[in-house]
Enzyme design. Sequence first.
Site, PDB file in Angstrom:
ATOM      1  CB  SER A  82      -0.954  -0.063   1.197  1.00 14.84           C
ATOM      2  OG  SER A  82      -1.996   0.869   1.072  1.00 14.84           O
TER       3      SER A  82
ATOM      4  CG  ASP B  59      -7.010  -3.800  -3.183  1.00 11.86           C
ATOM      5  OD1 ASP B  59      -7.902  -3.160  -2.610  1.00 11.86           O
ATOM      6  OD2 ASP B  59      -5.796  -3.533  -3.077  1.00 11.86           O
TER       7      ASP B  59
ATOM      8  CG  HIS C  81      -5.538  -2.730   0.286  1.00  9.63           C
ATOM      9  ND1 HIS C  81      -4.854  -2.416  -0.886  1.00  9.63           N
ATOM     10  CD2 HIS C  81      -5.014  -1.911   1.234  1.00  9.63           C
ATOM     11  CE1 HIS C  81      -3.982  -1.462  -0.650  1.00  9.63           C
ATOM     12  NE2 HIS C  81      -4.052  -1.139   0.633  1.00  9.63           N
TER      13      HIS C  81
END
Length: 275
Positions: A92, A224, A252
């Site tokens: 991320s 995701d 995610h």
Amino acid sequence: MERIQSSNSNSVRNHFVLVHGLCHGAWCWYKVIVALEAAGHRVTAVDLAASGAHPARIDEVHSFEEYSRPLLDVVAAAPEGGSERLILVGHSHGGLSIALTMERFPGKVATAVFVAAAMPCVGKHMGVTTEEFMRRASSEGLLMDCEMLAINNNQGVGVAIIVGPDFLAHKGYQQSPPEDLALAKMLVRPGNQFVDDPVMKDAGLLTKRNYGSVKKLYVVAKADVSSTEEMQRWMVVLSPGTEVEEIAGADHAIMSSKPKELCDVLVKMANNFNI
């Protein structure tokens, strides 16, 4: 503490350095740490500043460089060349921290792996990925119960994001075991995206000679719904030559929903690059 680190014998050549995303900490990698160590690799999971178990408060971290300092220090202390090579793995928002590290220490990083991560490109400012994500999130109502909080310190006023439990449940961990969602709800901390930081605004920061010279692998989390597959592939297109692996059914929080599959990808990558 600044990081969780464990090591195996001196014969181990691969040293995976795991970097968490926004609001998270080294704790989120616990399944991957165990799997990589069981496969015989050395692993370091870093707590970035004011994240995880790092002692700083968010208002005490004044720049993206300070935020990334625990990672920069780990890589700076690593020997260049020799029997052990570093593999940076960013998840991320952690992709931006590993990008900065790649630019600073290209000779020390054997490979960089972006796991459903923000992956900047040469020729554009690093913050372009965050800006694009926030643009899509705002238009689609993606942020749900996340809150924005003013950060007041002697460097001025910034903005922190606090991820809400509904966001975690429906946009981050929707394919993950309930135990991991519960853990995340207890341990996440406010996070700063540093959107106005000079490092994020500098289009000349990432160079072809340094950042562009490090081998890159992007791991696409196909389930995701936060940083969507479309968003992930948009970043890959901006960096030609990036290898791509896909993990079906991964949300995610890919290290929670598909830890074995992620570990398999990392080990396969290390072997293929002959590190």
